[in-house]
Design a protein around this motif. Sequence first.
Motif: not given
Length: 136
Positions: A8, A11, A64-65, A68-69
């Motif tokens: 995170q 990013a 990954n982000t 998650r979002d």
Amino acid sequence: MKFAKVAQKLALWAGSPTTFMGAIILIFLWAVSGPFFGYNDTWQLVINTSTTIITFLMVFLIQNTQNRDTDILHLKVDELLRVTQEAQNAMLGLEALDLKELEALRKQYRQLGEGQTVSLDGTVVQENGNQNLNKC
């Protein structure tokens, strides 16, 4: 959990204007150094290798982000469906449907937007000639 926190932060850093400007400056310095190195293969290899490695790592960071979002968005929509009395609770389990079933639901909701009320099994429940979209 450590990976998620690091991902995170990376990013946020990678998407910042400062990082973008830093990348522009590095590319400019590399281009300007071309005559000094005679535009040789090593000079070209430096930028090719650097960008390949950075791109490779960024793919995993972005994925990954994005995951998650997407999870956060799904949870928020699930909560909205849960607290809305008129919502169809069957929508909470859409992740289990295959592509054909999802397309069938898309078609039904498209019809809803065009003025038809359709049940989840696909039968037309009611025709609405002029649907009032201000009702919630």
